[in-house]
Design a protein around this motif. Structure first.
Motif, PDB file in Angstrom:
ATOM      1  N   SER A 222      23.936  32.298  77.214  1.00 20.00           N
ATOM      2  CA  SER A 222      23.967  33.620  76.586  1.00 20.00           C
ATOM      3  C   SER A 222      23.330  33.577  75.204  1.00 20.00           C
ATOM      4  O   SER A 222      22.902  34.596  74.688  1.00 20.00           O
TER       5      SER A 222
ATOM      6  N   SER B 206      25.661  37.940  77.590  1.00 18.00           N
ATOM      7  CA  SER B 206      24.867  38.100  76.377  1.00 18.00           C
ATOM      8  C   SER B 206      24.659  39.575  76.066  1.00 18.00           C
ATOM      9  O   SER B 206      24.948  40.446  76.887  1.00 18.00           O
TER      10      SER B 206
ATOM     11  N   GLN C  48      28.935  38.718  70.672  1.00 17.14           N
ATOM     12  CA  GLN C  48      27.927  39.433  71.471  1.00 17.14           C
ATOM     13  C   GLN C  48      28.293  40.906  71.593  1.00 17.14           C
ATOM     14  O   GLN C  48      27.434  41.792  71.480  1.00 17.14           O
TER      15      GLN C  48
END
Lengths: 417, 719
Positions: free
Chosen positions: B544, B618, B656
């Protein structure tokens, strides 16, 4: 099964030992006298020291990761691991390294490998229940005393034919090289300790009973209600050292009750707002990093009172007038509370007596001690005999897990030499 | 390349409330579906045989829509492996706990099941087989620290068949234990407890290096290089497969606490200094060699103190009582007073406490307020909190039960060994409940007092347990397992080192490479990451974070996840706004499974995608979901600080999500369309509350710019 190891008790320690053994390619028989694995831990809600739920458990080689939830722990589908619930040891013969153990296996009403938990039998009859969503094995339990027509219909309609209402208990004889004692602890029921009135008033309970009330999966959905009438608890009191550090019952300290109590005090004070809590203690024993619980509960307004319980006087409205001697003020103080929680001693389970006799192991205040106390080898209880978890005396979950691994380490070392 | 897969739909013994006609019809029409088969119980033997046949036919591309894979997958895997078949390509869809058991509307539940099966088909279409791989590593382990924990580690590891090098900085092995006159709870002296173990160390497989220090360590599990330096400044290196840290503890020396006069008055000493005196049988007043007739001990010096160590040092109460009893053995009429806050003696140590009281040790609950010298006397003023009075007393010795602190050198070693450190300075355990001896770094274990104050028997148990953990990792020197994890393509690596910095268990290494092609322009040195997939715990955090897609999980590539996102959201629009939930296969899958088991209801306008850890998701994955038509995106993760898979994946996920929210706000969407929620399987309502909230947002916020067709387009300004 060749060169198998027997693990007695499927609580935290026994399960860990069994899974580590099975992962090490050792045939393992894991037995428990109850219908589901998990031991005392299954009744607890949050665990210290991590404050997460009590249902997580070792990963294994087939389910890698730091830990897995109980319900997906590898007790059924783990190669080499043979779980027998409702099972007790009837007889042990032979010699260390080649024991012959006769097991009494309770009736297999439900084949746990076949049960898919589809829910059909649960709809048809009250004789079936799923003890907890996290129960292990993941299968329903049948209670023959509740047999009805629905149960018979469930037996015939079960899509995998997992049910056999006429199952009989069986005997099984296994050849065993090593025995691991993981028989755990029992929470003392202070019925005979008059001053606490336990069993005489519904609003006087033990810490394990409190854990069940606080469990969001429990009857009250986690709300702290009075057992007598379901009214919201406004004031509660905890009494430490009930039966522990007491020459009349257990002279030892039960070690984990202080943290256990404060863990509950913390849940109540931080998540069930507005409830007054008083903890009555002799010495607050929050060892090591557990001191955090003492700090946090003090900061969140829990009152600590050094002293002893003097008198309980139930009122008609369901509350209790409790008189406590405060040794710091040298005064008797009266509190009116809704719920009295006793931090009751952790005692050796009754089943230990039989095993201690069968195997000639060292007693340690009724628990199982090391065979050579001077070796500092806690987990070695004799020749080809090992002990781990609260069978050694009150232990925390992490200690139980570490001891279980130490046992497996010792067994593997023994097999190499 | 998109391959077709077979689909199995399980009816759970014909008990699932789903419209299997809709399911078969709709799934049959999905392009990536080759065949659709209905089975009643995929977990039972007959159907397992059926699965085996289908696996053989279609190179393992199979989608199984049944109950939670957490239950059936191990059984199916085991069955297929026993037949010599490869189950690693199978993709699972949970149509029981995620659909049939939680949605009342049959059609909606069926629609959701179709959509999620479509997603799994997309994931399956580019799935890889994951081979079992093996590698050989040295059957050698290095133990740092020669106290009881290190000694027991060496013996246990040697007992399990490993060669061990035991490194000790001092002249002799034995550590603090060697100095104790009595070790609780045995009553034996430290040297007696050590004797048999020191004998056991005389083994061909154990090398002992005293007067040696570890400078730094390179490498990873299976191939560490330990750089050593002796006290004669000779350097050496040691190739080893795992490292056990057993560097013990340090006793707090309270020179800076004025009221105790430690370091100024020679008759004020620490409990360990008293132990040494007792062990050497030289109990006397250090000031004048006079007899010791009275002793005052003070508990919690530096412990349970906001100024020094906040926590309890656990051992000191027992330690003080042991030493009191030892003094009474030598001077039966000595007067001993112990000044304490709480006496903390676990389990049977309580019996020693009782014995000491019987033998006349006086316990005073309170604190010392002042110590001073008067002639050759040491005077002590103390407050008794039970009597609420101050007393002044003389004492031959004042013994301070000082805090147990982490040893020196831990921070320096952590820089190359990569373990994490607790707030109190001890080595941080991987997970406080079940993984106490493992550290953040794979292959680096910690045992004994370096992790927290421990009694000798606890350190011994720790060492024995850690040996098993190492044995599980090294498997005797030949490591064989399914290579399920991150695979790094070096050519794609840009050398940013994000993976190496953020991997929760320190697996990726940055390796210096001379880039031959660019040698002309000033012999460039390039750093590139390498990942040993066999050391990887498969969380996906590196993936990610990787800006170039160089590192990807071999069972969940970017291509796979993006295809799945797109497929589950097919047709998603604003009439029936869809909430997409990524859930980790740790706490979250359990919580959601239990929501299902308890048949708690929530809206069916939800789609669920499993990821091994929330840290796998991500910003790009989140934005892809909106691009494909999602109205809201939710991440279900483990509790703060309690990431199950590796320790910190959930916190990476939080970052994220935070950034995704900022981006959405910046481009004029609503950041609240993304939400991160922490799961806890004992509290299943956490999930239902969270997803209800996100479904509400999806509805309230209305169509997204993607639905309106305005996303990414320049809007013409009308005059």
């Amino acid at each position: 099964m060749k060169d198998a190891v027997l693990v007695i008790g499927a609580g935290v320690a026994g399960m860990t030992a069994a899974i580590e053994l099975a992962d090490s390619n050792i045939e393992t028989v894991l037995i428990d006298r109850l219908p589901t694995a998990g031991g005392n831990a299954l009744d607890l809600y949050k665990a210290f020291p991590t404050d997460d739920c009590f249902y997580c458990f070792e990963g294994s080689r087939s389910r890698p990761g730091i830990r897995k939830c109980f319900y997906r722990s590898a007790l059924i589908d783990q190669p080499n691991l043979h779980l027998r619930t409702d099972t007790e040891v009837a007889e042990i013969s032979g010699s260390p390294g080649s024991f012959t153990v006769k097991l009494t296996v309770g009736p297999r009403y439900v084949d746990s490998r076949k049960c898919i938990l589809c829910g059909l039998c649960l709809e048809l009859s009250n004789a079936f229940e799923q003890i907890s969503p996290q129960c292990q094995p993941q299968a329903v339990i049948y209670r023959p005393d509740l047999l009805d027509d629905g149960a018979k219909k469930a037996e015939s309609d079960c899509p995998t034919k997992a049910i056999n209402l006429n199952a009989e208990p069986t005997e099984e004889t296994v050849n065993i090289t090593d025995i691991v004692l993981a028989t755990g602890y029992h929470e003392m029921q202070p019925i005979n300790v008059d001053e606490y009135s336990y069993g005489k008033h519904p609003n006087i309970i033990t810490q394990l009973e409190l854990a069940k009330i606080l469990d969001p999966n429990g009857e009250s959905g986690g709300a702290l209600l009075r057992p007598s009438d379901g009214a919201q608890v406004k004031n509660m009191m905890m009494i430490q050292c009930v039966g522990s550090r007491d020459e009349n019952y257990y002279a030892y300290c039960s070690k984990i009750c202080c943290v256990f109590a404060l863990k509950h005090a913390k849940i109540v004070s931080s998540e069930r707002n507005g409830i007054g809590i008083t903890v009555v203690y002799m010495d607050m024993r929050t060892y090591d990093r557990h001191e955090r619980y003492y700090r946090e509960t003090r900061d969140s307004g829990v009152r600590f009172l050094r002293g002893r319980l003097h008198l309980i006087d139930p009122r008609e409205d369901g509350t209790l007038d409790v008189t406590v001697y405060d040794s710091l003020l040298n005064k008797y103080l009266r509190h009116n509370i809704d719920l009295l929680v006793l931090s009751s001693a952790l005692e050796p389970p009754e089943s230990n007596d039989g095993i201690i006799q069968l195997l000639d192991v060292q007693m340690r205040s009724g628990f199982i001690g090391p065979s050579d106390p001077f070796s500092e080898n806690e987990v070695v209880a004799g020749d080809h005999l090992y002990v781990c978890g609260s069978a050694t005396g009150p232990t925390e979950v992490p200690e139980s897990v570490t001891q279980a691994r130490a046992v497996v380490s010792k067994i593997l070392q023994g097999r190499r030499s | 390349m998109s391959e077709k897969s077979d689909v199995i739909l399980c009816t759970c013994g014909k008990q699932l409330q789903l419209d299997y006609e809709i399911l078969t019809d709709r799934i049959g029409k999905i392009e990536l579906a080759k065949t659709v088969t209905i089975l009643d119980t995929v977990c039972q033997d007959d159907d397992l045989e059926q699965i085996a046949k289908m696996i053989e036919k279609n190179e393992g591309r199979l989608v199984i829509a049944a109950c939670t894979n957490q239950k059936i997958q191990p059984r199916i895997d085991q069955f297929l492996y026993s037949k010599g078949l490869d189950p690693t390509r199978i993709q699972y869809v949970n149509i029981r706990e995620h659909s049939a058991w939680v949605h009342d509307d049959l059609t909606e539940a069926s629609e959701k099941s179709v959509a999620m099966t479509r997603g799994a088909l997309a994931r399956s279409s580019t799935s890889n087989t994951i081979p079992t791989e093996s590698k050989d590593v040295a059957g050698h382990v290095t133990v740092i620290g020669g106290g009881i924990a290190g000694i027991e580690s060496a013996i246990s590891l040697s007992g399990l068949g490993y060669n061990v090098t035991l490194i000790e900085i001092a002249d002799e092995l034995g550590g603090h234990l060697a100095k104790l006159p009595m070790v609780a709870p045995t009553g034996k002296s430290g040297t007696e407890v050590l004797a048999a173990r020191l004998a056991a160390l005389k083994s061909d497989s154990i090398t002992i290096l005293t007067r040696t220090k570890v400078k730094y360590v390179e490498g990873e599990l299976g191939r560490f290089v330990v750089h050593l330096v002796t006290d004669a400044a000779e350097e050496d290196e040691l190739h080893t497969s795992a490292v056990v840290l057993a560097t013990g503890f340090k006793e707090f020396k309270p020179t800076m606490i004025d009221e105790y006069q430690y370091g100024k008055n020679p008759d004020v000493l620490t409990q360990l200094e008293l132990s040494e005196m007792l062990t050497e049988d030289s109990l006397k007043r250090p000031s004048d060699g006079g007899e010791v007739k009275s002793v005052i001990m003070v508990q919690c010096v530096g412990s349970r103190s906001e100024d020094y160590k906040r926590d309890c040092s656990k051992l000191c109460c027992t330690f003080a009582i042991d030493n009191s009893l030892e003094i009474l053995k030598r001077v039966p009429d000595a007067q001993i007073r112990i000044v304490y806050m709480d006496i903390r003696v676990p389990f049977e140590n309580e019996l020693i406490y009782a014995e000491s009281r019987e033998k006349g040790v006086d316990y005073i609950r309170g604190r010392i307020s002042m110590v001073w010298s008067q002639g050759n006397e040491t005077r002590v003023k103390l407050y008794d909190s039970l009597l609420d009075q101050y007393f002044e007393l003389s004492s031959d010795l004042l013994v301070l039960s000082c805090a147990v602190l982490p040893p020196d050198g831990i921070t320096e070693l952590s820089e190359t060994l990569g373990y994490a450190i607790e707030d109190d300075g001890h080595i941080k355990e991987l997970y406080g409940k079940l993984r106490r001896n493992e550290t953040r770094r794979r292959g680096v274990l910690a045992v004994g007092a370096v992790t927290r104050p421990q009694f000798a028997y606890e350190a011994v148990t720790d060492a024995q347990a850690a040996a098993l953990v190492i044995h599980n990792e090294l498997q005797g020197g030949r490591i064989e397992k399914i290579a399920r994890g991150a695979v790094l393509v070096a050519d794609d690596c840009v050398g940013c080192s994000l993976c190496a910095q953020q991997c929760p268990r320190g697996v990726p290494l940055m390796v210096e490479e001379t880039d031959l092609e660019n040698q002309d322009d000033e012999q460039k040195l390039v750093f590139k990451a390498t990942i040993d997939t066999l050391n990887c715990h498969a969380c996906g955090v590196c993936q990610s974070l990787c800006p170039s897609g160089a590192t990807q999980l071999n069972f969940l590539t970017n291509e796979q996840l993006w295809a799945e996102i797109d497929a589950v959201l097919e047709g998603a629009g604003s009439d029936y706004p869809i909430t997409l939930c990524f859930y980790c296969e740790e706490c979250s899958v359990s919580t959601i499974d239990i929501v299902g088991t308890r048949k708690m209801k929530y809206p069916a306008s939800t789609r669920l995608i499993p990821v091994p850890c929330s840290g796998r998701v991500s910003i790009v994955d989140i934005l892809k979901a909106f691009e494909s038509g999602a109205s809201a995106v939710m991440l279900a993760a483990c509790e703060t600080d309690r990431c199950h898979i590796a320790g910190t994946g959930n916190e990476i996920a939080q970052v994220q999500v935070d950034v995704a929210q900022e981006i959405l706000n910046a481009i004029g969407w609503r950041g609240e369309r993304v939400g991160m929620y922490r799961m806890f399987s004992a509290e299943p309502e956490r999930f239902t509350e969270a997803i209800n909230e996100m479904v509400k947002r999806a509805k309230d916020f209305g169509p997204t710019p993607v639905h309106l067709g305005t996303a990414g387009k320049w809007m013409e300004v009308k005059e």
